[in-house]
Write an enzyme that holds these catalytic residues in place. Structure first.
Site, PDB file in Angstrom:
ATOM      1  N   SER A 108       0.858  -1.706   0.116  1.00  0.00           N
ATOM      2  CA  SER A 108      -0.238   0.182  -0.160  1.00  0.00           C
ATOM      3  C   SER A 108       0.687   1.443  -0.062  1.00  0.00           C
ATOM      4  CB  SER A 108      -1.459   0.074   1.500  1.00  0.00           C
ATOM      5  OG  SER A 108      -1.749   1.131   1.056  1.00  0.00           O
ATOM      6  N   GLY A 109       1.091   2.126  -0.742  1.00  0.00           N
ATOM      7  CA  GLY A 109       1.330   3.400  -0.598  1.00  0.00           C
ATOM      8  C   GLY A 109       2.329   3.597  -1.803  1.00  0.00           C
ATOM      9  N   THR A 113      -2.306   1.997  -8.177  1.00  0.00           N
ATOM     10  CA  THR A 113      -3.118   2.602  -8.744  1.00  0.00           C
ATOM     11  C   THR A 113      -2.667   4.147  -9.680  1.00  0.00           C
ATOM     12  OG1 THR A 113      -4.569   2.548  -6.908  1.00  0.00           O
ATOM     13  CG2 THR A 113      -5.345   4.071  -7.947  1.00  0.00           C
ATOM     14  N   ASN A 158      -1.153   5.112   3.451  1.00  0.00           N
ATOM     15  CA  ASN A 158      -1.244   5.945   1.896  1.00  0.00           C
ATOM     16  C   ASN A 158      -2.450   7.117   2.178  1.00  0.00           C
ATOM     17  OD1 ASN A 158      -1.395   6.282  -0.819  1.00  0.00           O
ATOM     18  ND2 ASN A 158      -1.531   3.973  -0.930  1.00  0.00           N
ATOM     19  N   SER A 161      -5.503   5.456  -0.938  1.00  0.00           N
ATOM     20  CA  SER A 161      -5.173   2.895  -0.342  1.00  0.00           C
ATOM     21  C   SER A 161      -6.394   2.996  -0.856  1.00  0.00           C
ATOM     22  CB  SER A 161      -5.088   3.172   0.628  1.00  0.00           C
ATOM     23  OG  SER A 161      -4.856   1.100   1.205  1.00  0.00           O
ATOM     24  N   SER A 162      -5.558   1.687  -1.933  1.00  0.00           N
ATOM     25  CA  SER A 162      -8.042   1.125  -2.700  1.00  0.00           C
ATOM     26  C   SER A 162      -7.528  -0.118  -1.472  1.00  0.00           C
ATOM     27  CB  SER A 162      -6.669   0.039  -3.650  1.00  0.00           C
ATOM     28  OG  SER A 162      -6.430   1.420  -4.936  1.00  0.00           O
ATOM     29  N   GLY A 395      -1.242  -5.061  -2.318  1.00  0.00           N
ATOM     30  CA  GLY A 395      -0.182  -5.770  -1.691  1.00  0.00           C
ATOM     31  C   GLY A 395       0.286  -6.177  -0.331  1.00  0.00           C
ATOM     32  N   GLU A 397       0.763  -6.759   3.041  1.00  0.00           N
ATOM     33  CA  GLU A 397       0.416  -6.053   4.300  1.00  0.00           C
ATOM     34  C   GLU A 397       0.332  -6.778   5.906  1.00  0.00           C
ATOM     35  OE1 GLU A 397      -3.500  -3.674   2.411  1.00  0.00           O
ATOM     36  OE2 GLU A 397      -3.660  -4.946   4.692  1.00  0.00           O
TER      37      GLU A 397
END
Length: 928
Positions: A108-109, A113, A158, A161-162, A395, A397
């Protein structure tokens, strides 16, 4: 080309990790990343895999000029870029007629995206366009801000973040133009709706609506322009984020919804549906304050019941029915529904019911939104379209406290890593086999053992979790943990506080279990596992939502759920099944990979934290990928590419090589002194084992450039190019002027244009001349060449007729005469005068001869057969006979009997057998 950057490797590293001398060293790998990152070179290859480091700042490398630079260019001819991967996938789809997919993964980050946006933008700009295609492009692009608003949130790692996984198929027609798309969404983090960790926010759309919506819209929704008024929006104590402009983002989302095809009415109904989440948590929550009251009578009231009434207007349900559903639970006993009136749900139970309803509504309306976008894209769908899939999924985590969501996310990454290694090994082996090079097996960690631990039937963690969720009795998160210990306690990749050694127990809680993932160890807290896995609404809450008059909710809650007695699948099982389908989709396509890395947790430009990067390099499996790619050879190029670059280093190949490419490359490498163990020659490529061999070749090329006077050569090339450029511009101007004077008599202004038109027509005519006399096609000439074209057409036809006649044999001429006779007989007035004696075809075929005769001939092959007439000596009576000619003799046949045979050697003059002359008669023509 990539090789041209090798001389700068000391300063900026190598553009392809396979060219690292010490390719097994993680330190060397990270140092190469750091060098390039410091020079704003955020992209690096591992073969065909792209490694991307998030710069946390805008770089001028995404312009239209950059897109054109990568368009239609060989993958290794330009520096690494997301556009190179996009273009390579596009060209492979078109040339090889195979569907492609681009798998984007990372923490994440890390920029996943943004990477997916760049891919879509590249196709939107570079693919063929029309009015219809432009609509598709716009809808594909505008789906991003909509899905980000409803599915992304600010987290500790992030700001965008998605919180869901997304797979998008972009569909292309036979021209290569995008004509549609389809989106699949995975595991939306619905729990974020009702709870956020400190420093995090709810989904973007809520804050965008409060900050950016028009006053009139807020008034109709009964909302205030202050996020602090709503409990669900401030549980993370972070309603404002400096890097996010919610007001402007709302305008972007509102415009995007219109572009996708949402009507104003649909947009407002959808917003209405989501704002119930504000309304029922407004200033403290009606449910929490009133569920603890003892409902002894039906007359009890609440001072702020108007809040609930406002909420009901949004949901489109009856006040009393919803109030009852939120404060009581309906259960089924012996087939009859029994309502628990006393005691009502306590505060904790009522709050859980409220939160469950909020999560259910948000989750289902999010799925409705994705389906609505798909419907807008499917309008242009082509059944025979080629596809490029785009996977942007969470991703790996690892947080301080890892719960059910992290368990599912990391399981997903295990599956993707397994697929990544399998497909990478497969593609390498296929290339070696195609080139006739011996494959050297590679040792790697096969994480199938961890995937099986999670998903195996009856014995996997998901199966145990489902069993605990569904079994009767006092099942809880702790009983689930105990059952895990009993069932998989001996697994090498599983440990709990109870099963751990003394050192491990110090860092593990009693309510945790640890999985040893391929990317490292992760402790999961079991609290909430059963609730999140069940994710069920009370039956009476479902009934209320099924009776809603809200047009969106009626599509999200089906009455079939109320009559379906089959237990619904748990969240983990749904996720496992959808993940299995995703793997099937990805396996059916040729993959490309983008591995995203974030350089620091603070989201600061220019900051590179080695420890953080090392962790990501490990869990992304980059070192294993590099080992697979370097299994045998560090460098491979097609013969024509290698020879074109280095041919000047050998007198025998410079300035050009006229023989076979493989012979040219062989001559070149022998002249350069390559040892047999340093390279292999495949069917179409050269394979070089060691980077130092390539570096030495590149340095030799640089030395040759300097010895030839690189500056002088460069100056001459520039001068030649400028001259050519000016001539081209002049010709264009002459052509345009000539077109303007095209209807005038020949003059200096139009002579160049007219000559060009004549030349173009003649060349077109040369390529499209008729091939036979029956072909009457002829290109349409320009007005100036009408007369010349007609003369050429007549000459061409005469020439074709002459050629045709020259090829006709005498026998074929006779055959044509018979055919013509049959065609024109009795149809032409002067036929008897022009053909006084008819042409007759007399040859017999096999069907005209008695089978007994053919059997009597045996293996003797009949060359010719014709009917004849025998005349008796006395009275000259005519008798029908057949004359058969073989390779050695002539035979007279009467019906089914061989009457007489005579060898050709016995024939003398014109005397016939039995002293008769050969039969005469009418003028005959034979076709033999």
């Amino acid at each position: 080309m990539m090789e041209s950057a090798l001389t700068a490797r000391d300063r900026v590293g190598v553009q392809d990790f396979v060219l690292l001398e010490n390719h097994t060293s993680e330190v060397a790998f990270i140092e190469n990343l750091r060098k390039r990152f410091k020079e704003n070179l955020i992209y690096t290859y591992i073969g065909s895999v792209l490694v991307s480091v998030n710069p946390y700042k805008d770089l001028e490398i995404y312009t239209k000029q950059h897109m054109e630079r990568y368009r239609g260019v060989n993958f290794y001819e330009v520096s690494p870029h997301i556009y190179a991967v996009s273009d390579n996938a596009y060209r492979s789809m078109r040339s090889e007629k195979r569907d492609q997919c681009i798998l984007i993964s990372g923490e994440s980050g890390a920029g996943k995206t943004e990477a997916s946006k760049k891919v879509l933008q590249y196709y939107a700009v570079t693919c063929p366009a029309s009015e219809h295609v432009q609509t598709v492009k716009d809808r594909l692009l505008q789906s991003n801000p909509v899905l980000e608003a409803f599915g992304n949130a600010k987290t500790l790692r992030n700001d965008n973040s998605s919180r869901f996984g997304k797979y998008m198929d972009v569909q292309f027609d036979f021209k290569g133009a995008p004509v549609g798309g389809h989106i699949l969404n995975y595991l939306l983090e619905k729990s974020r709706v009702v709870h956020q960790s400190h420093g995090e926010r709810n989904f973007h759309i809520f804050y965008q609506l409060i900050e950016g919506a028009e006053d009139e819209l807020l008034r109709r929704l009964g909302l205030e322009r202050m996020a602090q008024q709503y409990q669900y929006l401030v549980k993370g104590s972070c309603p404002k984020v400096s890097s996010i402009n919610d007001r402007s983002d709302w305008k972007v989302v509102r415009k995007a919804l219109s572009v996708i095809g949402f009507s104003d009415d649909e947009v407002e109904v959808h917003v209405h549906t989501h704002t119930h989440i504000y309304r029922h948590t407004h200033k403290g929550s009606y449910i929490e304050r009133n569920s603890v009251l003892k409902m002894h009578t039906n007359t009890q009231r609440c001072s702020d019941s108007s809040i609930l009434v406002g909420w009901l207007s949004l949901l489109g349900v009856d006040f009393s029915v919803l109030k009852e559903a939120l404060t009581h639970k309906k259960i089924t006993a012996k087939g009859e529904e029994v309502r628990l009136v006393c005691p009502p749900l306590n505060q904790e139970q009522a709050s859980s019911a409220r939160d469950a309803l909020s999560k259910a509504i948000y989750g289902r309306t999010f799925t409705w939104l994705v389906n609505k976008i798909n419907t807008s894209l499917d309008k242009f769908n082509s059944k025979n379209a080629s596809v490029i899939g785009l996977l942007d999924i969470y991703g790996f985590e690892v947080f301080q406290n890892n719960s059910f969501e992290q368990f599912c996310i990391n399981y997903c990454n295990e599956k993707l890593q397994q697929l990544f290694i399998e497909l990478t090994l497969k593609s390498e082996q296929e290339e070696y086999e195609a080139e006739g090079i011996t494959w050297e097996p590679v040792q790697y960690f096969n994480n199938k053992i961890i995937c099986d631990l999670v998903e195996e039937k009856f014995k996997g963690i998901i199966s145990i979790l489902d069993e605990e969720c569904l079994r009767p009795g006092d099942a809880s998160d702790i009983t689930f943990l105990v059952k895990l210990e009993d069932t998989v306690g001996g697994h090498a990749h599983f440990v709990t506080h109870k099963l751990a050694d003394g050192k491990t127990r110090k860092v593990m809680g009693r309510e945790e279990f640890r999985l040893l993932h391929y990317a490292g160890e992760v402790n999961y807290n079991v609290n909430g596992f059963l609730d999140k896995n069940n994710d069920l609404l009370f039956r009476n809450l479902k009934e209320v939502m099924c009776s809603s008059e809200n047009r969106i909710l009626t599509q999200c809650f089906s009455r079939e759920e109320l009559t379906d007695k089959k237990l619904p699948e748990t969240t983990a099982t749904q996720f496992k099944n959808s993940l299995a389908k995703l793997m099937e989709i990805l396996m059916s396509k040729d993959p490309s990979y983008v591995r995203c890395i974030k350089p620091n947790d603070a989201k600061q430009a220019g900051r590179f934290e080695e420890v953080l990067v090392r962790h990501q390099v490990k869990y992304l499996g980059l070192m294993e990928n590099l080992r697979v790619r370097r299994a045998g050879f560090a460098y491979r190029r097609r013969y024509e590419v290698f020879l074109q670059r280095y041919k000047s280093l050998c007198p025998d190949t410079w300035p050009s090589w006229d023989g076979r490419l493989v012979d040219g490359v062989s001559t070149l490498v022998k002249h350069l002194g390559y040892k047999p163990e340093e390279y292999k020659l495949g069917r179409t490529k050269i394979f070089i084992r060691f980077p130092k061999t390539l570096f030495a070749t590149e340095e030799a090329l640089e030395e040759r450039k300097h010895s030839l006077g690189g500056d002088r050569v460069s100056t001459k090339l520039q001068a030649s190019w400028k001259g050519y450029n000016q001539k081209t511009k002049y010709r264009k101007l002459r052509f345009i002027k000539g077109f303007m004077f095209r209807h005038h008599p020949r003059c200096p202004e139009n002579e160049y244009f007219l000559d060009y038109v004549r030349y173009t027509f003649l060349m077109k005519l040369h390529r499209a001349l008729p091939k036979t006399v029956l072909d009457k096609s002829w290109p349409t000439p320009p007005p100036a060449l009408t007369e010349a074209s007609e003369l050429l057409r007549k000459l061409c036809m005469q020439n074709l007729v002459w050629k045709y006649c020259k090829t006709i044999s005498p026998e074929w001429k006779h055959q044509q005469k018979v055919v013509a006779s049959e065609v024109f007989k009795d149809k032409k007035d002067n036929y008897p005068q022009s053909v006084p004696k008819l042409f007759v075809g007399t040859r017999l075929d096999g069907d005209d001869i008695n089978p007994k005769v053919l059997q009597a001939l045996g293996t003797e092959k009949m060359k010719y057969a014709v009917p004849v007439t025998k005349y008796d000596r006395k009275g000259f009576k005519a008798r029908a006979r057949q004359l058969l000619l073989t390779a050695s003799s002539a035979i007279i046949v009467e019906e089914a009997k061989l009457k007489q045979r005579i060898d050709y050697s016995a024939l003398k003059g014109q005397r016939s057998w039995e002293g008769q002359r050969w039969p005469g008669g009418q003028r005959r023509r034979s076709d033999g």
